[in-house]
Each structure stands twice: as C-alpha cells, then as structure tokens.
Design an enzyme around this catalytic site. Sequence first.
Site, PDB file in Angstrom:
ATOM      1  N   TRP A 152       0.865  -1.190   0.000  1.00 47.29           N
ATOM      2  CA  TRP A 152       0.000   0.000   0.000  1.00 47.29           C
ATOM      3  C   TRP A 152       0.900   1.238   0.000  1.00 47.29           C
ATOM      4  O   TRP A 152       1.861   1.305   0.780  1.00 47.29           O
ATOM      5  CB  TRP A 152      -0.903  -0.033   1.235  1.00 47.29           C
ATOM      6  CG  TRP A 152      -1.803   1.158   1.397  1.00 47.29           C
ATOM      7  CD1 TRP A 152      -2.562   1.763   0.433  1.00 47.29           C
ATOM      8  CD2 TRP A 152      -2.039   1.885   2.611  1.00 47.29           C
ATOM      9  NE1 TRP A 152      -3.265   2.809   0.964  1.00 47.29           N
ATOM     10  CE2 TRP A 152      -2.966   2.915   2.296  1.00 47.29           C
ATOM     11  CE3 TRP A 152      -1.569   1.762   3.923  1.00 47.29           C
ATOM     12  CZ2 TRP A 152      -3.422   3.810   3.261  1.00 47.29           C
ATOM     13  CZ3 TRP A 152      -2.034   2.659   4.883  1.00 47.29           C
ATOM     14  CH2 TRP A 152      -2.945   3.669   4.548  1.00 47.29           C
ATOM     15  N   ASP A 242      -1.119  -5.859   9.111  1.00 51.59           N
ATOM     16  CA  ASP A 242      -2.065  -4.814   8.716  1.00 51.59           C
ATOM     17  C   ASP A 242      -3.314  -5.518   8.206  1.00 51.59           C
ATOM     18  O   ASP A 242      -3.289  -6.178   7.160  1.00 51.59           O
ATOM     19  CB  ASP A 242      -1.449  -3.942   7.617  1.00 51.59           C
ATOM     20  CG  ASP A 242      -2.412  -2.842   7.169  1.00 51.59           C
ATOM     21  OD1 ASP A 242      -3.549  -2.793   7.677  1.00 51.59           O
ATOM     22  OD2 ASP A 242      -2.026  -2.032   6.300  1.00 51.59           O
ATOM     23  N   LYS A 278     -13.414  -0.387   5.557  1.00 48.59           N
ATOM     24  CA  LYS A 278     -13.918  -1.171   4.422  1.00 48.59           C
ATOM     25  C   LYS A 278     -15.017  -2.132   4.854  1.00 48.59           C
ATOM     26  O   LYS A 278     -16.068  -2.190   4.243  1.00 48.59           O
ATOM     27  CB  LYS A 278     -12.794  -1.976   3.779  1.00 48.59           C
ATOM     28  CG  LYS A 278     -11.445  -1.313   3.792  1.00 48.59           C
ATOM     29  CD  LYS A 278     -11.288  -0.308   2.687  1.00 48.59           C
ATOM     30  CE  LYS A 278      -9.967   0.416   2.871  1.00 48.59           C
ATOM     31  NZ  LYS A 278      -9.517   1.104   1.701  1.00 48.59           N
TER      32      LYS A 278
HETATM   33  N1  KET Z   1      -3.873  -0.615   5.139  1.00 46.58           N
HETATM   34  C1  KET Z   1      -4.079  -0.927   3.858  1.00 46.58           C
HETATM   35  C2  KET Z   1      -3.404  -2.118   3.296  1.00 46.58           C
HETATM   36  C3  KET Z   1      -4.939  -0.127   3.091  1.00 46.58           C
HETATM   37  O1  KET Z   1      -5.139  -0.474   1.833  1.00 46.58           O
HETATM   38  C4  KET Z   1      -5.562   1.004   3.648  1.00 46.58           C
HETATM   39  C5  KET Z   1      -6.407   1.884   2.822  1.00 46.58           C
HETATM   40  C6  KET Z   1      -5.320   1.274   5.007  1.00 46.58           C
HETATM   41  C7  KET Z   1      -4.476   0.438   5.717  1.00 46.58           C
HETATM   42  C8  KET Z   1      -5.902   2.424   5.748  1.00 46.58           C
HETATM   43  O2  KET Z   1      -7.233   2.628   5.645  1.00 46.58           O
HETATM   44  P1  KET Z   1      -8.028   3.529   6.711  1.00 46.58           P
HETATM   45  O3  KET Z   1      -9.034   4.247   5.906  1.00 46.58           O
HETATM   46  O4  KET Z   1      -7.022   4.459   7.361  1.00 46.58           O
HETATM   47  O5  KET Z   1      -8.587   2.582   7.692  1.00 46.58           O
HETATM   48  N2  KET Z   1      -6.395   1.857   1.549  1.00 46.58           N
HETATM   49  C9  KET Z   1      -7.233   2.573   0.606  1.00 46.58           C
HETATM   50  C10 KET Z   1      -7.516   3.998   0.924  1.00 46.58           C
HETATM   51  C11 KET Z   1      -6.313   4.872   1.109  1.00 46.58           C
HETATM   52  O6  KET Z   1      -5.363   4.806   0.338  1.00 46.58           O
HETATM   53  O7  KET Z   1      -6.350   5.659   2.083  1.00 46.58           O
HETATM   54  C12 KET Z   1      -6.648   2.398  -0.804  1.00 46.58           C
HETATM   55  O8  KET Z   1      -5.588   1.765  -0.969  1.00 46.58           O
HETATM   56  O9  KET Z   1      -7.283   2.858  -1.767  1.00 46.58           O
END
Ligand code: KET
Length: 433
Positions: A152, A242, A278
């Site tokens: 990510w 994660d 998500k």
């Molecule tokens: N870890 C991974 C692997 C991940 O893809 C995300 C979010 C997060 C943590 C953090 O998400 P949060 O909203 O802080 O709980 N990914 C998507 C959104 C972003 O980039 O913020 C994405 O990859 O599109």
Amino acid sequence: MISVTRARTVASVRTALRTVSTWSNVPAGPPDPILGVTEAFKADKDPRKINLGVGAYRDGDGKPYVLNSVKKAEDFLRASNPDKEYLPITGLPEFTKNATKLAYGADSTPLNANAIAATQSISGTGALRIGGAFLARFYPHSKVIYLPVPSWGNHTPIFRDSGLEVRGYRYFDKKTVGLDFEAFFRGRGIAYYIVVDQNAPERSIVLLHACAHNPTGVDPTPAQWKEISNIVKEKKLFPFFDMAYQGFASGSTDRDALAVRLFVSEGHQVALSQSFAKNMGLYGERAGAFSLTTADAEEKARVESQLKIVIRPMYSNPPLHGARIANTILSRPELYGEWEAEVKGMADRIISMRERLYNELANTHKTPGEWGHIKSQIGMFSFTGLTAAQTKALAERAYIYMTADGRISMAGLNGKNIDYFAESVSRAVKGTL
Ligand code: KET
C-alpha cells in the site's frame, strides 16, 4: 467596483507578499498517488467517467453504500441519546475489546484476552502510525521494518514518519502476476521471500498484509502462511499485521483472520492494525484499533500506559461516533448477523465483477495477454498489469481513473460501466484507444 488605484495597490501588495512571504520557498508537492486520483476524477466533467482509484466500496449502481447494520446501529445510538464527552486516550473500552475479539477470535486461547494491549485508533492509518511510533520507541531489537514490494502506497511514509527505517522484501512476480515464486523457492522453501534480503538482520520488524494484499490481490495460502510463520520464528522477526480488509477477501471475517490467528497459535507475539473503513463502510468515521499481544495483564498495563503517552500529544483522544457504531454492531447479535451477511454480499459482488471482467476482456474483446489473474486475485483490488502509459491513456481518452501502477478497485465496477471499461482497456492494450 474597486478603483483603479486601489486595484493597483492590491496587486503590488500581493507581489511584495509573494517575494517576502515566509512560505515562498515551500515547493509544491506531488498529488497523493491514491487520493490524488479521486481529485482528478472529480475534476473530470465527462459523464462516462469511472473512478477505480481509491479502495472504497460502491453498490451495483456505483453509489457509496451505507450498510443497513450501520444505519440500524445509528438508530439505536440516537435513541440512547449518548453524550459527547471526551473518550479516554485509548478510546472506547468495549470497542477495543470487541474489535480485538473479532481479529484474534472469540476463543482466544492460547492467547489470554487480558494480555492484549489495545487502543482505538484513527482507522487503519492511525493504527499503523501509533504502532510505528510505539515500535520505534520500545521495540528493543531493531529500527528496521520490511514491507512487501509492492505494498500500500502509504506504508512507507507512515513508517518513515514514525521513526523507522523502511526496507522491502520481494512479494510479487510481475511475470506470473502472482507470488514471487523464484524468491519463494530459492534455497529454502516457500516462505523464503520474507528473508530474501540475505542481509535482513535478525529481529527486524516485518509488515504482513493479513488478507487481501493491497495492491496485488495475491495472498499466501494457509500452507504458505505456516511456512512464513516458521521463517519469521527462525529469523526472530517481529510480525506486524495490517488487517484493513477483514471479511473482504473471502466474505468471512473468521476465514480472513486465519494468518493472525495462526501466528498467535504458533506462539508469536504480534502487532496488529485493524480498520473498519472497508468492512463496515465507515471510511470517513475513522474507526480502527491497534493492538499488541503481551505476556500477561501486568505487561499489558505497562504497554498501554506507554501507548497513551504516544497518543496524547498526537491527537489527545479518538473520535466517538465510528467506534460507537462499530461497537454496537459487534456487541448486538442481531446486528452482527446482518453485518456478516452484508460483508459477504460486498465480497460476492466483487467476485462476480471479476468473473464478468475476465469474460469481457478474454472472450468478448480477445484482449492480448493473459487475464486469469483478474479472477484469481483476492479482495478489493485487481493488479491488472496495465502499464503507466496505458493507465494514462485510459484517463485522458476514456475518462477512466486508476492508480498509475495499474491497480483497479473492483468495487468501482458495476453492471452499467463494466462493458465500457472492458472495451476501453482492450483498446488501450491493443493501442487503438
Ligand atoms: N492498510 C491498507 C493495506 C490499506 O489499503 C488502507 C487503505 C489502510 C491500511 C488504511 O485505511 P483507513 O481508511 O485508514 O482505515 N487503503 C485505501 C484507501 C487509502 O489509500 O487511504 C486504498 O488503498 O485505496
């Protein structure tokens, strides 16, 4: 209407300010590789436009989706007329208890639930940031964290800003669009990839995507996880999971927790980041948790006291509403059941889009190349293999937005836009777009 003289004064003051301003040397930064895609999408006026950038679920009509279980939890909360007081530094205690139960399992033997140090966090990102800061301060053996390549996009800045040194381990094989088997098998068995950097010092921290690896959509099998656990043990690495997509990989929150639970049952101490963005669709509510497994209740108390000292100067204490919603769902059996079905519904819709996209690309449009990975990849994303030039052409000529590495959020596809998408991809690959 302002006079000419006044307009001139304003202009000359502006020019003067520009030259003397404190910020005149601040360089413009690049747009965020993921959230910047949403900005570009919003600015596009074409009605055919599609946003497959950010990983945010959309329903069959392409609309943001608020889960029924979430709506019911909000009704329940409204009726109970809760106050708006500050939460404790580590958040809503029932929420962290129920969140960790969801991850580690209701029957957390051999793990003693009283030995899980946990805090609410500002979603998954906040959990990773707290974890990074805590490890940088207290992990006694190393300041190095290994990330899969690719990972990510936000992992590197998060851990770098936390004070850790970021290095990469090989994960993905561009040739097979799958796990890096060459790295896997070189020398020493299937999980060798974790230590493929021969110089990886023992006791380094290693970040593992618990399920639905982002961006590749390629996860180890249960047998491969067992191998990875052995290598992690042998190299005395410290595993930091994660888990941003629990439920999104298989449709089952239990099945998706397999890796975390396996590691715990194999005797590892772990760090864990959880997000409810998500799986509950609580993106903007920022509900998440960070936890560490410790030896006993006394150690847990010491660790939590230091988590508070990490958190308090960052943001004092976390927001209320998202944690209350998540906790209501996790603690009320009738809502929990409905939520589990909704998670499965989201996962299933994505899987059906994978089938359909594969058929459109391979069969309908006879797109050059091998497209089986669209079906075999897991979770919210597909790592299409499209080049940066193709993704650029798709944005400029077909109004289709994705990240430059060719990752698409499968959830952005639906019955109405998938034909146009497949046809455009096919033309981009054939060079006829
Ligand atoms: N870890 C991974 C692997 C991940 O893809 C995300 C979010 C997060 C943590 C953090 O998400 P949060 O909203 O802080 O709980 N990914 C998507 C959104 C972003 O980039 O913020 C994405 O990859 O599109």
